[in-house]
Design an enzyme around this catalytic site. Structure first.
Site, mmCIF file in Angstrom:
data_model
loop_
_atom_site.group_PDB
_atom_site.id
_atom_site.type_symbol
_atom_site.label_atom_id
_atom_site.label_comp_id
_atom_site.label_asym_id
_atom_site.label_seq_id
_atom_site.Cartn_x
_atom_site.Cartn_y
_atom_site.Cartn_z
ATOM 1 N N CYS A 32 1.222 -4.887 -0.839
ATOM 2 C CA CYS A 32 1.295 -4.934 0.619
ATOM 3 C C CYS A 32 0.635 -6.211 1.163
ATOM 4 C CB CYS A 32 0.715 -3.672 1.225
ATOM 5 S SG CYS A 32 1.214 -3.439 2.963
ATOM 6 N N HIS B 52 3.479 0.376 -1.034
ATOM 7 C CA HIS B 52 2.264 0.950 -1.629
ATOM 8 C C HIS B 52 2.636 1.880 -2.787
ATOM 9 C CE1 HIS B 52 -0.952 -0.342 1.163
ATOM 10 N NE2 HIS B 52 0.047 -0.423 2.034
ATOM 11 N N GLU C 229 0.845 3.042 -5.058
ATOM 12 C CA GLU C 229 -0.192 4.045 -5.342
ATOM 13 C C GLU C 229 0.021 5.343 -4.579
ATOM 14 O OE1 GLU C 229 -2.028 1.638 -1.900
ATOM 15 O OE2 GLU C 229 -0.615 1.349 -3.556
#
Length: 233
Positions: free
Chosen positions: A112, A207, A209
C-alpha cells in the site's frame, strides 16, 4: 532452522489505548503473516542515520502501509485536502530503506503506502486523491489482474485475485526502471516490480495481510519474501 529476520519499519501512532501514550506500531495481521511464512518479524525505529548499517543485519524488508507521503516528495506544488498523517521523518526513512534495499540486494515486499514509497523513491509521482467515495479504493475488495511471468504471479500462483484495498491515492507516473505487474479494472496500478534486480523485489497497492490467513494467494506474498530472505543468506 533459524527464522530469517524481516525488518518492518514501524509506523508512528498518536494514541494507543493499551500503552496510554503515542507509540510505534505495526499491524498484528502483518506480523502474523510473516510469522506464518517462517520469518522473524522485527519492527525497526524510523530514524535518520546509517540506514544501510542498520539493515545489514536483516535478511529481508517489509515496507508496510500507513499515512500519505508529503506531496513535495514527488514534486507536487499544492496539497490536496484529503492528504493525511504526513510525517517527514517517516517519509525520509522509508524512502532511504527502499534505496538501501535496492543497493544491497535485500528482498523487499512493499504494501500500500509501501508501493507508493517505492514509486516515489525511484522518481515516480502520485495522484493525491482518486476522487472521493466513488473513486477511491477504501474498504473495498475488488479483482486485480496480474501480469503473467512476474514475481507477483509466481508468489500468488494466480493471474487474477481478489484484493483488500484501503487507499485514496495511486501511482500517476511510474518511477524509473519499475514495471507495472498488476492493475484494477479502473486502471489503477496495483503492482510494481523492478526488473533486473537480483533479489526478490515486489510491491502491491492492496493489503494482502487482511486476508492472508484464509487466502493462500495472499499468504503467498509473505511466503515468497521469507523464502527469498532465507535463500539470500
Amino acid at each position: 532452522m533459524t527464522r530469517p529476520l524481516i525488518a518492518i519499519p514501524a509506523r508512528f501512532s498518536a494514541t494507543t489505548s493499551a500503552l496510554r501514550y503515542a507509540a510505534e506500531v505495526n499491524a498484528r495481521a502483518l506480523i502474523e503473516a510473516v510469522w506464518r511464512a517462517g520469518g522473524e518479524p522485527v519492527s525497526i525505529h524510523p530514524a535518520p542515520g546509517d540506514t544501510a548499517g542498520r539493515l545489514a543485519r536483516f535478511d529481508g524488508v517489509l515496507l508496510p502501509g500507513g499515512g500519505d507521503l508529503a506531496p513535495h516528495r514527488y514534486g507536487a506544488q499544492g496539497v490536496h485536502a484529503s492528504v493525511y498523517d504526513v510525517d517527514e521523518t517517516q517519509d525520509a526513512f522509508d524512502i532511504e530503506v527502499v534505496r538501501q534495499a535496492i543497493d544491497s540486494g535485500l528482498p523487499l515486499l512493499a504494501i500500500c503506502r509501501g508501493l507508493q514509497v517505492v514509486n516515489v523513491a525511484l522518481g515516480g509521482t502520485l495522484e493525491q486523491d482518486m476522487g472521493g467515495p466513488d473513486g477511491e479504493h477504501r474498504h473495498v475488495v475488488h479483482p486485480v489482474a496480474i501480469q503473467p511471468g512476474t514475481l507477483l504471479e509466481q508468489a500468488t500462483g494466480a493471474q487474477k485475485i481478489e484484493a483488500s484495498c484501503y487507499h485514496h491515492q495511486r501511482v500517476h507516473h511510474v518511477g524509473v526502471g519499475l514495471a507495472v505487474t498488476a492493475r484494477a479494472a479502473d486502471g489503477t496500478v496495483e503492482g510494481l516490480e523492478l526488473p533486473g534486480v537480483h533479489e526478490w523485489f515486489t510491491a502491491v497497492q492492496w493489503h494482502p495481510e487482511d486476508t492472508a490467513h484464509e487466502d493462500p494467494a495472499q499468504q503467498g506474498l509473505f511466503d515468497a519474501l521469507v523464502r527469498a530472505a532465507h535463500d539470500g543468506r
